[in-house]
Design a protein around this motif. Structure first.
Motif, PDB file in Angstrom:
ATOM      1  N   MET A   1       0.849  -1.181   0.000  1.00 46.64           N
ATOM      2  CA  MET A   1       0.000   0.000   0.000  1.00 46.64           C
ATOM      3  C   MET A   1       0.888   1.236   0.000  1.00 46.64           C
ATOM      4  O   MET A   1       1.791   1.360   0.803  1.00 46.64           O
ATOM      5  CB  MET A   1      -0.902  -0.015   1.230  1.00 46.64           C
ATOM      6  N   THR A   2       0.609   2.161  -0.915  1.00 45.28           N
ATOM      7  CA  THR A   2       1.317   3.429  -0.960  1.00 45.28           C
ATOM      8  C   THR A   2       0.629   4.402  -0.023  1.00 45.28           C
ATOM      9  O   THR A   2      -0.594   4.481   0.023  1.00 45.28           O
ATOM     10  CB  THR A   2       1.301   4.007  -2.384  1.00 45.28           C
ATOM     11  N   ARG A   3       1.432   5.144   0.713  1.00 45.85           N
ATOM     12  CA  ARG A   3       0.858   6.149   1.597  1.00 45.85           C
ATOM     13  C   ARG A   3       1.738   7.387   1.564  1.00 45.85           C
ATOM     14  O   ARG A   3       2.940   7.301   1.364  1.00 45.85           O
ATOM     15  CB  ARG A   3       0.674   5.624   3.005  1.00 45.85           C
ATOM     16  N   THR A   4       1.095   8.528   1.769  1.00 44.11           N
ATOM     17  CA  THR A   4       1.782   9.808   1.750  1.00 44.11           C
ATOM     18  C   THR A   4       1.541  10.504   3.074  1.00 44.11           C
ATOM     19  O   THR A   4       0.394  10.621   3.519  1.00 44.11           O
ATOM     20  CB  THR A   4       1.235  10.691   0.606  1.00 44.11           C
ATOM     21  N   ARG A   5       2.608  10.986   3.699  1.00 41.43           N
ATOM     22  CA  ARG A   5       2.469  11.717   4.955  1.00 41.43           C
ATOM     23  C   ARG A   5       1.812  13.063   4.677  1.00 41.43           C
ATOM     24  O   ARG A   5       2.229  13.806   3.799  1.00 41.43           O
ATOM     25  CB  ARG A   5       3.823  11.937   5.617  1.00 41.43           C
ATOM     26  N   LEU A   6       0.746  13.362   5.432  1.00 43.26           N
ATOM     27  CA  LEU A   6       0.012  14.614   5.263  1.00 43.26           C
ATOM     28  C   LEU A   6       0.370  15.636   6.326  1.00 43.26           C
ATOM     29  O   LEU A   6       0.528  16.812   6.014  1.00 43.26           O
ATOM     30  CB  LEU A   6      -1.492  14.341   5.315  1.00 43.26           C
ATOM     31  N   ALA A   7       0.448  15.203   7.583  1.00 43.47           N
ATOM     32  CA  ALA A   7       0.690  16.129   8.686  1.00 43.47           C
ATOM     33  C   ALA A   7       0.945  15.332   9.956  1.00 43.47           C
ATOM     34  O   ALA A   7       0.631  14.149  10.028  1.00 43.47           O
ATOM     35  CB  ALA A   7      -0.530  17.028   8.896  1.00 43.47           C
ATOM     36  N   ALA A   8       1.477  16.005  10.936  1.00 43.35           N
ATOM     37  CA  ALA A   8       1.538  15.427  12.277  1.00 43.35           C
ATOM     38  C   ALA A   8       0.155  15.576  12.895  1.00 43.35           C
ATOM     39  O   ALA A   8      -0.543  16.564  12.644  1.00 43.35           O
ATOM     40  CB  ALA A   8       2.574  16.153  13.129  1.00 43.35           C
ATOM     41  N   VAL A   9      -0.251  14.604  13.690  1.00 40.76           N
ATOM     42  CA  VAL A   9      -1.543  14.705  14.371  1.00 40.76           C
ATOM     43  C   VAL A   9      -1.615  16.005  15.166  1.00 40.76           C
ATOM     44  O   VAL A   9      -2.647  16.684  15.175  1.00 40.76           O
ATOM     45  CB  VAL A   9      -1.784  13.486  15.288  1.00 40.76           C
ATOM     46  N   ASP A  10      -0.504  16.392  15.800  1.00 41.45           N
ATOM     47  CA  ASP A  10      -0.484  17.619  16.599  1.00 41.45           C
ATOM     48  C   ASP A  10      -0.745  18.872  15.773  1.00 41.45           C
ATOM     49  O   ASP A  10      -1.111  19.912  16.322  1.00 41.45           O
ATOM     50  CB  ASP A  10       0.856  17.762  17.333  1.00 41.45           C
ATOM     51  N   ASP A  11      -0.568  18.792  14.448  1.00 39.49           N
ATOM     52  CA  ASP A  11      -0.813  19.939  13.567  1.00 39.49           C
ATOM     53  C   ASP A  11      -2.263  20.056  13.120  1.00 39.49           C
ATOM     54  O   ASP A  11      -2.633  21.029  12.462  1.00 39.49           O
ATOM     55  CB  ASP A  11       0.093  19.873  12.336  1.00 39.49           C
ATOM     56  N   VAL A  12      -3.085  19.066  13.458  1.00 40.48           N
ATOM     57  CA  VAL A  12      -4.509  19.115  13.125  1.00 40.48           C
ATOM     58  C   VAL A  12      -5.220  19.777  14.301  1.00 40.48           C
ATOM     59  O   VAL A  12      -5.241  19.238  15.397  1.00 40.48           O
ATOM     60  CB  VAL A  12      -5.085  17.704  12.867  1.00 40.48           C
ATOM     61  N   THR A 114      -4.033   7.111   2.689  1.00 39.73           N
ATOM     62  CA  THR A 114      -3.953   5.693   2.331  1.00 39.73           C
ATOM     63  C   THR A 114      -5.020   5.296   1.317  1.00 39.73           C
ATOM     64  O   THR A 114      -5.165   4.114   1.015  1.00 39.73           O
ATOM     65  CB  THR A 114      -4.091   4.810   3.587  1.00 39.73           C
ATOM     66  N   ASP A 115      -5.767   6.245   0.803  1.00 39.74           N
ATOM     67  CA  ASP A 115      -6.875   5.974  -0.111  1.00 39.74           C
ATOM     68  C   ASP A 115      -6.328   5.631  -1.496  1.00 39.74           C
ATOM     69  O   ASP A 115      -5.674   6.456  -2.145  1.00 39.74           O
ATOM     70  CB  ASP A 115      -7.787   7.201  -0.182  1.00 39.74           C
ATOM     71  N   ALA A 116      -6.599   4.419  -1.958  1.00 40.70           N
ATOM     72  CA  ALA A 116      -6.083   3.955  -3.250  1.00 40.70           C
ATOM     73  C   ALA A 116      -6.729   4.667  -4.437  1.00 40.70           C
ATOM     74  O   ALA A 116      -6.203   4.619  -5.548  1.00 40.70           O
ATOM     75  CB  ALA A 116      -6.282   2.454  -3.381  1.00 40.70           C
ATOM     76  N   ALA A 117      -7.845   5.352  -4.221  1.00 38.59           N
ATOM     77  CA  ALA A 117      -8.558   6.008  -5.320  1.00 38.59           C
ATOM     78  C   ALA A 117      -8.011   7.385  -5.660  1.00 38.59           C
ATOM     79  O   ALA A 117      -8.383   7.968  -6.676  1.00 38.59           O
ATOM     80  CB  ALA A 117     -10.043   6.119  -4.984  1.00 38.59           C
ATOM     81  N   VAL A 118      -7.126   7.933  -4.801  1.00 34.12           N
ATOM     82  CA  VAL A 118      -6.592   9.277  -5.027  1.00 34.12           C
ATOM     83  C   VAL A 118      -5.099   9.309  -4.718  1.00 34.12           C
ATOM     84  O   VAL A 118      -4.577   8.431  -4.037  1.00 34.12           O
ATOM     85  CB  VAL A 118      -7.312  10.332  -4.144  1.00 34.12           C
ATOM     86  N   THR A 119      -4.438  10.355  -5.225  1.00 35.92           N
ATOM     87  CA  THR A 119      -3.037  10.608  -4.873  1.00 35.92           C
ATOM     88  C   THR A 119      -2.931  12.033  -4.332  1.00 35.92           C
ATOM     89  O   THR A 119      -3.728  12.907  -4.697  1.00 35.92           O
ATOM     90  CB  THR A 119      -2.091  10.459  -6.085  1.00 35.92           C
ATOM     91  N   PHE A 120      -1.966  12.252  -3.482  1.00 38.59           N
ATOM     92  CA  PHE A 120      -1.727  13.573  -2.922  1.00 38.59           C
ATOM     93  C   PHE A 120      -1.260  14.504  -4.028  1.00 38.59           C
ATOM     94  O   PHE A 120      -0.361  14.176  -4.797  1.00 38.59           O
ATOM     95  CB  PHE A 120      -0.671  13.475  -1.819  1.00 38.59           C
TER      96      PHE A 120
END
Length: 141
Positions: A1-12, A114-120
């Motif tokens: 599974m391909t995954r892209t880091r979006l943010a730290a949880v602390d940044d949300v 982690t959504d396989a239907a989209v890319t960052f």
């Protein structure tokens, strides 16, 4: 599974959102918001496509964070409120609908797409060329 880091949880933020753009398989871009899931899980985060179910051209995050109050994302136009964990709305013009989810996962304090239907695509919203999003809202937070 391909995954892209979006943010730290602390940044949300607890009472806001993080806005980013994904690319669909057909090449179109869609805005997505990350919000804290208010179910008591601590590091729980959910991702939702950035539009109200009542009016799909009404963005929840208009570039400065979605309004999140008491575990619900508030539509800035009509005030419908969507649960941050489930996306369910039980009030207003969007009652009985759900926000459209995008799959994310939290691992070691970071949020990953982690959504396989989209890319960052990129951080922030889709560059639509407008300085101000269209809204006739009278709600302020």
């Amino acid at each position: 599974m391909t995954r892209t880091r979006l943010a730290a949880v602390d940044d949300v933020p607890e009472d806001g959102s993080v806005l980013f753009t994904v690319r669909e398989r057909d090449g179109t871009e869609e805005e997505v918001i990350l919000v804290r899931c208010a179910d008591g899980e601590g590091d729980a985060v959910a991702a939702w496509r950035n539009f109200c179910q009542h009016e799909t051209d009404q963005r929840l995050d208009r570039g400065f964070g979605a309004a999140v109050r008491d575990g619900e994302v508030v539509c800035p136009k009509h005030g419908s409120m969507f649960d941050t964990c489930t996306g369910y709305c039980d009030n207003g013009k969007a009652a009985e609908s759900y926000l459209s989810a995008v799959d994310v996962a939290v691992d070691d304090g970071d949020v990953y797409l982690t959504d396989a239907a989209v890319t960052f695509a990129h951080e922030g919203g889709v560059d639509d060329g407008d300085d101000e999003p269209s809204s006739t809202s009278h709600l302020t937070f």
